[in-house]
Design a protein around this motif. Structure first.
Motif, PDB file in Angstrom:
ATOM      1  N   VAL A 130       0.835  -1.201   0.000  1.00  0.00           N
ATOM      2  CA  VAL A 130       0.000   0.000   0.000  1.00  0.00           C
ATOM      3  C   VAL A 130       0.870   1.252   0.000  1.00  0.00           C
ATOM      4  O   VAL A 130       0.581   2.231  -0.702  1.00  0.00           O
ATOM      5  CB  VAL A 130      -0.960  -0.011   1.207  1.00  0.00           C
ATOM      6  N   ALA A 131       1.956   1.235   0.789  1.00  0.00           N
ATOM      7  CA  ALA A 131       2.863   2.389   0.816  1.00  0.00           C
ATOM      8  C   ALA A 131       3.475   2.632  -0.557  1.00  0.00           C
ATOM      9  O   ALA A 131       3.644   3.795  -0.972  1.00  0.00           O
ATOM     10  CB  ALA A 131       3.965   2.162   1.856  1.00  0.00           C
ATOM     11  N   CYS A 132       3.804   1.566  -1.266  1.00  0.00           N
ATOM     12  CA  CYS A 132       4.355   1.706  -2.620  1.00  0.00           C
ATOM     13  C   CYS A 132       3.333   2.338  -3.564  1.00  0.00           C
ATOM     14  O   CYS A 132       3.671   3.220  -4.354  1.00  0.00           O
ATOM     15  CB  CYS A 132       4.797   0.337  -3.132  1.00  0.00           C
ATOM     16  N   LEU A 133       2.078   1.918  -3.455  1.00  0.00           N
ATOM     17  CA  LEU A 133       1.030   2.484  -4.307  1.00  0.00           C
ATOM     18  C   LEU A 133       0.794   3.960  -3.984  1.00  0.00           C
ATOM     19  O   LEU A 133       0.564   4.774  -4.880  1.00  0.00           O
ATOM     20  CB  LEU A 133      -0.265   1.688  -4.122  1.00  0.00           C
ATOM     21  N   THR A 142      -1.001  10.360   4.745  1.00  0.00           N
ATOM     22  CA  THR A 142      -2.160  10.166   5.622  1.00  0.00           C
ATOM     23  C   THR A 142      -3.320   9.473   4.920  1.00  0.00           C
ATOM     24  O   THR A 142      -4.253   9.018   5.586  1.00  0.00           O
ATOM     25  CB  THR A 142      -2.657  11.523   6.144  1.00  0.00           C
ATOM     26  N   ILE A 143      -3.275   9.368   3.615  1.00  0.00           N
ATOM     27  CA  ILE A 143      -4.399   8.785   2.882  1.00  0.00           C
ATOM     28  C   ILE A 143      -4.578   7.303   3.199  1.00  0.00           C
ATOM     29  O   ILE A 143      -5.667   6.754   3.083  1.00  0.00           O
ATOM     30  CB  ILE A 143      -4.219   8.995   1.363  1.00  0.00           C
ATOM     31  N   GLY A 144      -3.488   6.639   3.651  1.00  0.00           N
ATOM     32  CA  GLY A 144      -3.599   5.227   3.996  1.00  0.00           C
ATOM     33  C   GLY A 144      -4.541   5.004   5.152  1.00  0.00           C
ATOM     34  O   GLY A 144      -5.389   4.105   5.124  1.00  0.00           O
ATOM     35  N   GLU A 145      -4.428   5.836   6.187  1.00  0.00           N
ATOM     36  CA  GLU A 145      -5.243   5.671   7.387  1.00  0.00           C
ATOM     37  C   GLU A 145      -6.584   6.366   7.271  1.00  0.00           C
ATOM     38  O   GLU A 145      -7.564   5.929   7.877  1.00  0.00           O
ATOM     39  CB  GLU A 145      -4.474   6.209   8.592  1.00  0.00           C
ATOM     40  N   THR A 146      -6.653   7.447   6.498  1.00  0.00           N
ATOM     41  CA  THR A 146      -7.893   8.222   6.427  1.00  0.00           C
ATOM     42  C   THR A 146      -8.832   7.769   5.321  1.00  0.00           C
ATOM     43  O   THR A 146     -10.038   8.010   5.412  1.00  0.00           O
ATOM     44  CB  THR A 146      -7.569   9.709   6.213  1.00  0.00           C
ATOM     45  N   LEU A 147      -8.326   7.112   4.290  1.00  0.00           N
ATOM     46  CA  LEU A 147      -9.190   6.733   3.167  1.00  0.00           C
ATOM     47  C   LEU A 147      -9.041   5.268   2.766  1.00  0.00           C
ATOM     48  O   LEU A 147     -10.033   4.529   2.709  1.00  0.00           O
ATOM     49  CB  LEU A 147      -8.888   7.625   1.954  1.00  0.00           C
ATOM     50  N   ILE A 148      -7.795   4.816   2.502  1.00  0.00           N
ATOM     51  CA  ILE A 148      -7.609   3.471   1.948  1.00  0.00           C
ATOM     52  C   ILE A 148      -8.081   2.396   2.914  1.00  0.00           C
ATOM     53  O   ILE A 148      -8.843   1.493   2.544  1.00  0.00           O
ATOM     54  CB  ILE A 148      -6.131   3.258   1.562  1.00  0.00           C
TER      55      ILE A 148
END
Length: 622
Positions: A130-133, A142-148
């Motif tokens: 996910v971090a790579c994407l 922050t989009i990983g925790e707030t959206l993905i």
């Protein structure tokens, strides 16, 4: 007397020895003898409130009430009962079922604690993926925790239920975790890249630009040979301090190369833009690099040179361009005018509903602006008649429109040339061939215009036919402009070497002129051109891959060919990559050090995620 003394000393010595022996025995350390065999736990011990826990392959009793762990020697009913009556006297009379229930609760607590302190390997790997994407999409961390993560949980809960949702919740996607993952992957990519570059020669492409926070950044790309082909990748992106002089740029470049263990001796080419700090012969970067590496071949970006040539305009044509820019700015710079013009275009059923802004820093902007204005000339005229009649008068003047039609045509041709020069894995030979081809076209177009034929400019020809204009009226200014363009092309792209000099690289099996090569290289080329097996390989492979593949059989030829094919001919990769920071480093993240994000976003090397997972311990999401 002597006999009495002897007996006395003998008795005294024996008394001292006994006293010493007694003293040593008294102070001798007493060591506990370990049992030869450790005690084993039995199921009936649960009635005393104890279960079993294994520590270092040895069974220990653990109280199910207070979770205290005792030594192995306490695996005796008497000692366990004493603990129960001493520590928990109010539970001494409880039945066995009570302690069995307590044991199950204790085992459940252990599982919860274990699941909260460790995460599965798959969850850790998913975090890296996910971090790579996120880095490749140039999105905030922050989009990983707030959206993905919320989106994935919502989808999974809807389609599969709670069990899979709990597994997704274990994937760590916090802001700090994503940032560290990206840094780990960037460092891994960089290590792989440096190891590859060190294996042979390399060429550099560099450019300096400002980001949204007005910080100057030096971006450097490298081209190198690896795995049978030429590869291109970002070497580094580093901030520049102070005035960004040639000395500052050289020191930053030199220090980064030395830090990574790269030698100037292996560098064969450097490509830069036309800034004085880059190409200055006395104090520029070129002069500083040639001091430490005289063999390096410097190249002024071919696309930059083409853009400079395209600015050549006859005064009459330049006046048309300035007026056209005023029309566009009058409509585009005012939001109300932009909306009204869009409404007008929609009512008239136009293909486009807006004009384009002109930007000097964009190579093909001028041509696109003129082409769009010419296509919407009737709509612009109707709009300006109500708002600025002086500008609208130009759109009713046939001579002015004739020049606008010509400019839209010639800039469309120049845009086509510019686009053909862009791209990855381009060589100097290929780019020079395209420039040489366009120069020949200019010569031919000039001759055809002098003959009264303008069919190579379709918009101009169509306009003149619709309005019944004579071609002789445009001959003078068109030929004048085409000749000026050709002169500037010859100035910026002089024929330093004969084109056929590198034919032995392009077509080694059919080349006829090889007298400029050394005797050994010419003999090797004769031997290579006689190998029909290699001929079939040459026809099926790109040029660079073929010359890399013959390194072992013909090292001298291969090295000479790669010295021509490896250097960059333009700074396209730097220009293209500098568009990424507009997304990575914006006004909301102006303090971000973007090198790691940029490397993961643009690099063609894949991070070794499995290796990174094996070298980092897994931690849960917070």
């Amino acid at each position: 007397m002597n006999i009495i003394q002897t007996k006395y000393h003998t008795r005294l010595t024996k008394e001292l020895q006994m006293c010493l022996r007694t003293t040593l025995t008294r102070f001798r350390p007493r060591f506990k003898t370990l049992p030869s065999k450790s005690r084993k736990y039995r199921e009936e011990y649960i009635q005393y409130g104890f279960t079993c826990i294994i520590i270092n392959e040895v069974q220990h009793p653990q109280c199910v009430v207070c979770t205290e762990v005792l030594a192995n020697e306490n695996l005796k009913p008497v000692k366990m009962l004493r603990h129960l009556k001493t520590k928990h006297p109010f539970l001494a009379a409880k039945p066995t079922d009570f302690f069995l229930r307590k044991e199950r609760e204790l085992q459940g607590q252990k599982k919860v604690i274990s699941s909260q302190t460790t995460i599965p390997t798959k969850a850790q790997k998913a975090s890296y993926e996910v971090a790579c994407l996120i880095a490749q999409a140039k999105k905030p961390h922050t989009i990983g925790e707030t959206l993905i993560k919320p989106a994935a949980v919502a989808i999974c809960w809807t389609m599969h239920g709670d069990k899979q949702v709990q597994e997704l919740e274990a994937v760590p996607l916090s802001d700090g975790k994503i940032s560290r993952r990206i840094t780990d992957m960037a460092q891994d990519i960089k290590c792989q890249l440096i190891d590859r570059v060190k294996q042979g020669t390399y060429a550099l492409q560099l450019h300096e630009s400002l980001d949204v926070s007005n910080s100057a950044n030096l971006l450097v790309f490298v081209r190198y040979s690896f795995d049978g082909t030429l590869n291109e990748d970002m070497l580094f992106c580093a901030p520049l301090e102070a005035k960004c002089t040639s000395e500052d740029i050289f020191m930053k470049l030199d220090s980064n190369l030395k830090e990574e263990g790269l030698s100037w001796d292996q560098c064969i080419g450097v490509c830069t833009d036309d800034a004085a700090a880059m190409l200055g012969k006395k104090k520029g970067l070129k002069a500083r690099v040639l001091q430490v590496a005289p063999h390096v071949n410097f190249t002024h970006c071919i696309i930059h040179r083409e853009a400079l040539v395209s600015k050549t305009l006859h005064p009459e044509l330049n006046s048309v361009l300035e007026t056209a820019t005023k029309m566009v700015n009058y409509i585009k710079s005012r939001p109300l005018n932009t909306r009204l013009f869009a409404t007008l275009c929609s009512e008239l059923g136009s293909e486009h509903q807006g004009l384009l802004f002109h930007s000097d820093i964009r190579w093909i902007s001028r041509g696109k602006v003129l082409i769009r204005l010419y296509e919407l000339r009737d709509e612009v005229r109707l709009f300006l008649m109500e708002h600025d009649s002086q500008l609208a008068d130009h759109l009713t003047d046939p001579d002015w429109l004739t020049r606008l039609a010509y400019l839209s045509c010639i800039f469309d041709k120049l845009n086509g040339l510019n686009m053909s020069l862009q791209g990855e894995n381009t060589s100097i030979m290929t780019l020079n061939d395209k420039i040489r081809s366009f120069k020949r076209k200019l010569d031919r177009w000039t001759a055809r215009v002098e003959m009264g034929r303008i069919d190579m400019f379709p918009e101009l020809e169509e306009f003149m036919e619709e309005n019944g204009l004579n071609g002789d009226t445009v001959t003078e200014f068109i030929t004048s402009h085409l000749q000026a363009l050709l002169e500037h092309f010859n100035k910026f792209f002089p024929e330093e070497t004969a084109p056929e000099k590198y034919d032995w690289i392009r077509s080694p099996f059919t080349v006829t002129t090889t007298s400029h090569l050394s005797s050994d290289m010419e003999d090797a080329l004769v031997e290579l051109s006689s190998d029909r097996t290699l001929m079939s390989a040459f026809n099926s492979k790109p040029l660079s891959e073929f010359w890399i593949s013959v390194q072992k059989e013909y090292p001298q030829l291969s090295r000479a060919a790669l010295d021509i094919l490896t250097p960059f001919g333009c700074s396209y990769l730097c220009e293209k990559t500098f568009s990424a920071p507009t997304y990575i480093k914006n006004k909301y993240r102006s303090c971000l050090n973007m090198e790691d994000d940029l490397r993961v976003a643009v690099s063609k090397i894949k991070p070794r995620i499995d290796l990174l997972c094996s070298t980092h311990s897994a931690h849960p999401s917070h």
